[in-house]
Structures are given as structure tokens and as C-alpha cells.
Design a protein around this motif. Structure first.
Motif, PDB file in Angstrom:
ATOM      1  N   GLY A  17      -6.054 -29.000   1.765  1.00  0.00           N
ATOM      2  CA  GLY A  17      -5.817 -28.031   2.828  1.00  0.00           C
ATOM      3  C   GLY A  17      -6.915 -26.997   2.932  1.00  0.00           C
ATOM      4  O   GLY A  17      -7.987 -27.113   2.334  1.00  0.00           O
ATOM      5  N   TRP A  18      -6.649 -25.950   3.710  1.00  0.00           N
ATOM      6  CA  TRP A  18      -7.633 -24.903   3.962  1.00  0.00           C
ATOM      7  C   TRP A  18      -6.931 -23.557   4.109  1.00  0.00           C
ATOM      8  O   TRP A  18      -5.711 -23.501   4.276  1.00  0.00           O
ATOM      9  CB  TRP A  18      -8.443 -25.195   5.227  1.00  0.00           C
ATOM     10  CG  TRP A  18      -7.599 -25.438   6.456  1.00  0.00           C
ATOM     11  CD1 TRP A  18      -7.157 -26.648   6.916  1.00  0.00           C
ATOM     12  CD2 TRP A  18      -7.061 -24.446   7.363  1.00  0.00           C
ATOM     13  NE1 TRP A  18      -6.387 -26.484   8.049  1.00  0.00           N
ATOM     14  CE2 TRP A  18      -6.323 -25.148   8.350  1.00  0.00           C
ATOM     15  CE3 TRP A  18      -7.145 -23.059   7.443  1.00  0.00           C
ATOM     16  CZ2 TRP A  18      -5.661 -24.495   9.398  1.00  0.00           C
ATOM     17  CZ3 TRP A  18      -6.486 -22.401   8.487  1.00  0.00           C
ATOM     18  CH2 TRP A  18      -5.763 -23.126   9.441  1.00  0.00           C
ATOM     19  N   SER A  19      -7.707 -22.481   4.063  1.00  0.00           N
ATOM     20  CA  SER A  19      -7.119 -21.151   4.243  1.00  0.00           C
ATOM     21  C   SER A  19      -8.134 -20.188   4.849  1.00  0.00           C
ATOM     22  O   SER A  19      -9.346 -20.351   4.692  1.00  0.00           O
ATOM     23  CB  SER A  19      -6.605 -20.588   2.907  1.00  0.00           C
ATOM     24  OG  SER A  19      -7.672 -20.323   2.027  1.00  0.00           O
ATOM     25  N   VAL A  20      -7.593 -19.207   5.552  1.00  0.00           N
ATOM     26  CA  VAL A  20      -8.364 -18.093   6.106  1.00  0.00           C
ATOM     27  C   VAL A  20      -7.615 -16.816   5.738  1.00  0.00           C
ATOM     28  O   VAL A  20      -6.406 -16.713   5.976  1.00  0.00           O
ATOM     29  CB  VAL A  20      -8.491 -18.187   7.641  1.00  0.00           C
ATOM     30  CG1 VAL A  20      -9.276 -16.991   8.182  1.00  0.00           C
ATOM     31  CG2 VAL A  20      -9.142 -19.496   8.059  1.00  0.00           C
ATOM     32  N   ALA A  21      -8.312 -15.864   5.156  1.00  0.00           N
ATOM     33  CA  ALA A  21      -7.678 -14.601   4.756  1.00  0.00           C
ATOM     34  C   ALA A  21      -8.543 -13.436   5.196  1.00  0.00           C
ATOM     35  O   ALA A  21      -9.771 -13.557   5.304  1.00  0.00           O
ATOM     36  CB  ALA A  21      -7.468 -14.558   3.244  1.00  0.00           C
ATOM     37  N   SER A  22      -7.894 -12.316   5.447  1.00  0.00           N
ATOM     38  CA  SER A  22      -8.645 -11.144   5.899  1.00  0.00           C
ATOM     39  C   SER A  22      -7.925  -9.857   5.511  1.00  0.00           C
ATOM     40  O   SER A  22      -6.703  -9.833   5.347  1.00  0.00           O
ATOM     41  CB  SER A  22      -8.823 -11.187   7.418  1.00  0.00           C
ATOM     42  OG  SER A  22      -9.568 -10.073   7.869  1.00  0.00           O
ATOM     43  N   LYS A  23      -8.708  -8.820   5.384  1.00  0.00           N
ATOM     44  CA  LYS A  23      -8.191  -7.461   5.289  1.00  0.00           C
ATOM     45  C   LYS A  23      -8.344  -6.816   6.657  1.00  0.00           C
ATOM     46  O   LYS A  23      -9.439  -6.771   7.217  1.00  0.00           O
ATOM     47  CB  LYS A  23      -8.976  -6.648   4.257  1.00  0.00           C
ATOM     48  CG  LYS A  23      -8.760  -7.063   2.813  1.00  0.00           C
ATOM     49  CD  LYS A  23      -7.448  -6.529   2.270  1.00  0.00           C
ATOM     50  CE  LYS A  23      -7.363  -6.743   0.753  1.00  0.00           C
ATOM     51  NZ  LYS A  23      -6.085  -6.231   0.214  1.00  0.00           N
ATOM     52  N   VAL A  24      -7.233  -6.359   7.201  1.00  0.00           N
ATOM     53  CA  VAL A  24      -7.250  -5.724   8.515  1.00  0.00           C
ATOM     54  C   VAL A  24      -7.056  -4.232   8.348  1.00  0.00           C
ATOM     55  O   VAL A  24      -6.122  -3.786   7.673  1.00  0.00           O
ATOM     56  CB  VAL A  24      -6.131  -6.291   9.420  1.00  0.00           C
ATOM     57  CG1 VAL A  24      -6.181  -5.631  10.791  1.00  0.00           C
ATOM     58  CG2 VAL A  24      -6.260  -7.797   9.546  1.00  0.00           C
ATOM     59  N   ASP A  25      -7.944  -3.476   8.975  1.00  0.00           N
ATOM     60  CA  ASP A  25      -7.838  -2.015   8.956  1.00  0.00           C
ATOM     61  C   ASP A  25      -7.281  -1.560  10.299  1.00  0.00           C
ATOM     62  O   ASP A  25      -7.856  -1.835  11.350  1.00  0.00           O
ATOM     63  CB  ASP A  25      -9.217  -1.392   8.717  1.00  0.00           C
ATOM     64  CG  ASP A  25      -9.165   0.131   8.647  1.00  0.00           C
ATOM     65  OD1 ASP A  25      -8.695   0.749   9.619  1.00  0.00           O
ATOM     66  OD2 ASP A  25      -9.608   0.693   7.642  1.00  0.00           O
ATOM     67  N   GLN A  26      -6.135  -0.881  10.265  1.00  0.00           N
ATOM     68  CA  GLN A  26      -5.557  -0.277  11.464  1.00  0.00           C
ATOM     69  C   GLN A  26      -5.557   1.230  11.281  1.00  0.00           C
ATOM     70  O   GLN A  26      -4.652   1.811  10.674  1.00  0.00           O
ATOM     71  CB  GLN A  26      -4.130  -0.776  11.704  1.00  0.00           C
ATOM     72  CG  GLN A  26      -4.032  -2.137  12.316  1.00  0.00           C
ATOM     73  CD  GLN A  26      -2.611  -2.422  12.796  1.00  0.00           C
ATOM     74  OE1 GLN A  26      -1.729  -1.564  12.797  1.00  0.00           O
ATOM     75  NE2 GLN A  26      -2.373  -3.648  13.215  1.00  0.00           N
ATOM     76  N   ASP A  27      -6.622   1.849  11.769  1.00  0.00           N
ATOM     77  CA  ASP A  27      -6.753   3.305  11.662  1.00  0.00           C
ATOM     78  C   ASP A  27      -6.511   3.793  10.231  1.00  0.00           C
ATOM     79  O   ASP A  27      -5.762   4.738   9.989  1.00  0.00           O
ATOM     80  CB  ASP A  27      -5.779   4.004  12.623  1.00  0.00           C
ATOM     81  CG  ASP A  27      -6.209   3.863  14.073  1.00  0.00           C
ATOM     82  OD1 ASP A  27      -7.407   3.586  14.309  1.00  0.00           O
ATOM     83  OD2 ASP A  27      -5.368   4.036  14.960  1.00  0.00           O
ATOM     84  N   GLY A  28      -7.157   3.126   9.264  1.00  0.00           N
ATOM     85  CA  GLY A  28      -7.083   3.554   7.881  1.00  0.00           C
ATOM     86  C   GLY A  28      -6.008   2.882   7.051  1.00  0.00           C
ATOM     87  O   GLY A  28      -5.979   3.039   5.833  1.00  0.00           O
ATOM     88  N   LEU A  29      -5.117   2.134   7.694  1.00  0.00           N
ATOM     89  CA  LEU A  29      -4.072   1.414   6.978  1.00  0.00           C
ATOM     90  C   LEU A  29      -4.514  -0.029   6.782  1.00  0.00           C
ATOM     91  O   LEU A  29      -4.709  -0.767   7.744  1.00  0.00           O
ATOM     92  CB  LEU A  29      -2.756   1.450   7.757  1.00  0.00           C
ATOM     93  CG  LEU A  29      -1.590   0.645   7.164  1.00  0.00           C
ATOM     94  CD1 LEU A  29      -1.180   1.220   5.808  1.00  0.00           C
ATOM     95  CD2 LEU A  29      -0.403   0.638   8.112  1.00  0.00           C
ATOM     96  N   ASP A  30      -4.698  -0.445   5.528  1.00  0.00           N
ATOM     97  CA  ASP A  30      -5.147  -1.805   5.225  1.00  0.00           C
ATOM     98  C   ASP A  30      -3.963  -2.753   5.079  1.00  0.00           C
ATOM     99  O   ASP A  30      -2.983  -2.457   4.397  1.00  0.00           O
ATOM    100  CB  ASP A  30      -5.959  -1.836   3.926  1.00  0.00           C
ATOM    101  CG  ASP A  30      -7.390  -1.367   4.131  1.00  0.00           C
ATOM    102  OD1 ASP A  30      -7.841  -1.364   5.291  1.00  0.00           O
ATOM    103  OD2 ASP A  30      -8.044  -0.995   3.151  1.00  0.00           O
ATOM    104  N   VAL A  31      -4.083  -3.915   5.721  1.00  0.00           N
ATOM    105  CA  VAL A  31      -3.071  -4.962   5.647  1.00  0.00           C
ATOM    106  C   VAL A  31      -3.772  -6.275   5.333  1.00  0.00           C
ATOM    107  O   VAL A  31      -4.805  -6.590   5.929  1.00  0.00           O
ATOM    108  CB  VAL A  31      -2.285  -5.090   6.967  1.00  0.00           C
ATOM    109  CG1 VAL A  31      -1.248  -6.210   6.862  1.00  0.00           C
ATOM    110  CG2 VAL A  31      -1.618  -3.779   7.338  1.00  0.00           C
ATOM    111  N   SER A  32      -3.218  -7.046   4.411  1.00  0.00           N
ATOM    112  CA  SER A  32      -3.772  -8.352   4.082  1.00  0.00           C
ATOM    113  C   SER A  32      -3.032  -9.414   4.880  1.00  0.00           C
ATOM    114  O   SER A  32      -1.804  -9.498   4.827  1.00  0.00           O
ATOM    115  CB  SER A  32      -3.619  -8.650   2.587  1.00  0.00           C
ATOM    116  OG  SER A  32      -4.366  -7.733   1.815  1.00  0.00           O
ATOM    117  N   ILE A  33      -3.773 -10.201   5.642  1.00  0.00           N
ATOM    118  CA  ILE A  33      -3.167 -11.284   6.404  1.00  0.00           C
ATOM    119  C   ILE A  33      -3.885 -12.585   6.063  1.00  0.00           C
ATOM    120  O   ILE A  33      -5.059 -12.582   5.690  1.00  0.00           O
ATOM    121  CB  ILE A  33      -3.194 -11.036   7.925  1.00  0.00           C
ATOM    122  CG1 ILE A  33      -4.643 -10.981   8.436  1.00  0.00           C
ATOM    123  CG2 ILE A  33      -2.458  -9.757   8.277  1.00  0.00           C
ATOM    124  CD1 ILE A  33      -4.728 -10.877   9.954  1.00  0.00           C
TER     125      ILE A  33
END
Length: 379
Positions: free
Chosen positions: A75-91
């Protein structure tokens, strides 16, 4: 844009994705360009980003075909850290071996569907495969409009999917001689779902046309498009309330059973609608415009929709622009980059030559892509 959250990827990791066994990118800019020869995997990075939102990705590929050929399994994967106005979320998202659908995780928690990603990332794209949008089949324009609508209304994708499923069920019943009572029940579903889909599309077209009119005042070197949702269903239901549209559609389905049974498909409804686009300055259909004008019209549409998406959703979208700079003269490239910078959206672009991005505002990032690796050229 007041009260609009700015969403940006500050890290992107690919594992066994296309030609990348492993790739990690630290992203520190609003405008990011990937440069390199054709076939090096620039578009693959954009495709990976496109899986960080709802839908089937910018290539609509078979998920199993995405796995890196060097690996061939796992399989495969894509991961990212998203910054929403200073709030980090891992997706993250990906495909596990021997599974049919892709998995989605947010901060390590499995999600039921990819729709959950729309709370964190809205993604729009313009790719070379869309260059024939105005001259191709109506199904391509419906899919394009549905993608635009999805960024404004996260429920739209599920509504379209359910509507298409109900249509297929009705067609099977007609073919197999289903009972009148069963057909009536299914047609009720088709009418309800179809009306919701049609109303969402109409709202998107109306809102986008208003934004395009506002964009005309900016003096950008991109022609302004005129938009209209067309088709027999639109003509017959124009001016009707939602409930009256639904009743009318249900009656059309009931009366059309003999005709639809003979045709083997449903011959009326929003599944046959089309998005008609005109070059307003020349008062001519976009399909009759030159190739360059069609490209410029598309760019103008995407710019206007990015602005609209931010104002409606309260979240700046991420734009994926594949090989967009190569078709523009230096003045239009500079105007495009300036407008992208002003929109406040994070943008990922590709091109074969670093010189195409020499007018990018500072700070921006340019990565050279070669042999499955990315090398930062400038910031």
C-alpha cells in the motif's frame, strides 16, 4: 478576509506513493513550486496533496495503481501537518494492502469517510487534463462543477453519490420489471436527492458568477466567464420552489417509465445537466474560444472560486496548479503570482524550468525534483 481561517501544509510525507518510496518536505511558504524534467514526479506530489481532502484525487486513479512500482505491495500513504492559524493538526490517508478503500486519520484517529478532511483542508486544482473541459463531454463539466460545489457544501459529494446510486437502482428495476409500488418508492428517493443536487449546483453557479463579476473590477489579464447551468431539467424547474421541483421531478419519472425502460436509462434529471461557459468580453461560447483563451478562462474561474470558497467556508483553500505557468506570457505569470499571493491561499505549482517562477513574490519555495527526491533551490 476577516473571519477566515488560513489553512497551510507545513510538512508533507509520502510513502510508497507513485515514484516516491519515501519523500519528506518541510513547507515554509504560501507559494511553492516544483520544477524538473517531464516524468520526474512533479505532478505525483500534487496528486498526493489532492488525497488530503474528500474525493478520488486529481487523477481519479485506481487506488491500488498508486503504490510505488519498486515496492509493488504494502500500500501507500500520504501524511501532513496542517496549520490553521497556529493550530496544528495531523492528517493522513492511504491504502493498506488487500483493502479496497483508502483509510483516513486525523490526529491519529480513524475516520469513517474522507469527508472529515473537509473540516481541515479544501483543495482545488487545475491540471492539463482539464484543458479540454469546455469542448469535452458534459459529464466532465458536471464533475468540475461538483468539485467546486463540494468546497462550498461538504455534504454535496455524498448527495451526488447517493443520487447516482438511486438512479442505477431505478434503471435496474425498469429493466427487470419491478413493481409499480417499488418504483414509486425509489423514484421518491431519486427526486429528493436529485433536487438537492440541482439546488446546490445552482447556488454555486450563482455565487461564482457574482464573484467573477467582482473579479472583473480587479483588472486581471484573464477573461471573465459567464456561467449558466443548462438542461431540460433546469428549464422545466426554473422558478419553482424546492418542494415543487421535487414534485415535478417525481412526476417526470413516473410518466417517463415506458420511455426510460425502452432506452435502458433515465432520460430526464440533473444527471444530464451541463455547465455552459461563455467568454463574456467576446460574447461567445468558451468552446469556440482559442486554446489560450480557454486556458485563461479556466484560470480566472479557479481564482474566483478560491476567493468564493474562502468567504463561504471560512477556510482558505489549497490550490494545485499543474504546468500552469508554461502557457502564460511573463506579464500574465507575474499577474497570476501576485493574485495568488493576495488571495492568501497556499498554492503548489509545477513547471519544467525554474525561470518560469522568477517573478514569484518573496518568500516562496522552489524545489527541484529529480530521481524521486526534492532539493530546495530557493526560499
Amino acid at each position: 478576509m476577516a473571519d477566515v481561517r488560513v489553512a497551510r501544509l507545513n510538512r508533507l510525507s509520502l510513502t510508497n506513493f507513485r515514484n516516491y518510496a519515501s519523500l519528506d518536505l518541510d513547507l515554509a511558504a504560501q507559494l511553492v513550486a516544483f520544477v524538473g524534467a517531464n516524468g520526474t514526479g512533479k505532478t505525483n506530489i500534487l496528486e498526493a496533496v489532492s488525497y488530503l481532502t474528500a474525493g478520488r484525487g486529481l487523477r481519479r486513479a485506481n487506488l491500488a495503481d498508486i503504490t510505488c512500482k519498486q515496492v509493488q505491495e504494502g500500500g501507500w500513504s500520504v501524511a501532513s501537518k496542517v496549520d490553521q492559524d497556529g493550530l496544528d493538526v495531523s492528517i493522513g490517508t492511504g491504502l493498506k494492502q488487500n483493502e479496497a478503500g483508502r483509510r483516513v486519520r486525523i490526529d491519529g484517529v480513524d475516520q469513517r469517510t474522507s469527508d472529515s478532511l473537509l473540516d481541515y483542508v479544501r483543495i482545488l486544482w487545475l491540471i492539463p487534463a482539464m484543458d479540454g473541459l469546455f469542448t469535452g463531454p458534459g459529464s466532465d463539466r458536471r464533475r468540475f462543477l461538483d468539485r467546486l460545489t463540494l468546497s462550498l457544501n461538504p455534504a454535496h459529494g455524498r448527495q451526488v453519490s447517493s443520487f447516482e446510486k438511486a438512479l442505477r437502482q431505478r434503471n435496474r428495476l425498469l429493466e427487470q420489471g419491478g413493481s409499480a409500488s417499488y418504483l414509486t418508492a425509489v423514484e421518491q428517493q431519486v427526486a429528493e436527492l436529485g433536487t438537492s443536487v440541482a439546488l446546490s449546483r445552482r447556488e454555486t453557479v450563482s455565487l461564482l458568477q457574482g464573484t467573477l463579476s467582482e473579479q472583473a473590477e480587479l483588472g486581471l489579464p484573464f477573461p471573465i466567464a459567464g456561467l449558466e447551468l443548462t438542461g431540460d431539467f433546469e428549464a422545466e424547474t426554473e422558478g419553482l420552489s424546492a418542494s415543487d421541483q421535487e414534485d415535478h421531478f417525481r412526476k417526470l419519472l413516473e410518466d417517463g417509465r415506458p420511455r426510460d425502460r425502452a432506452a435502458g436509462r433515465t432520460l430526464t434529471g440533473p444527471h444530464l445537466s451541463d455547465l455552459h461557459v461563455r467568454h463574456t468580453a467576446k460574447d461567445m461560447p468558451a468552446s469556440q474560444s482559442s486554446t489560450g483563451e480557454q486556458k485563461a478562462l479556466l484560470i480566472g474561474l479557479i481564482l474566483a472560486h478560491a476567493d468564493l470558497s474562502a468567504s463561504v467556508s471560512g477556510l482558505t483553500p489549497i490550490l494545485l496548479l499543474d504546468e500552469v505557468a508554461a502557457h502564460l506570457d511573463p506579464n500574465r505569470r507575474e499577474a497570476l503570482f501576485a493574485r495568488l499571493d493576495a488571495l492568501g491561499c497556499q498554492v503548489f505549482m509545477t513547471g519544467t524550468d525554474e525561470s518560469l517562477f522568477e517573478s514569484l513574490p518573496i518568500p516562496s519555495q522552489i524545489f527541484a525534483i529529480e530521481d524521486g527526491k526534492a532539493r530546495l533551490l530557493s526560499v
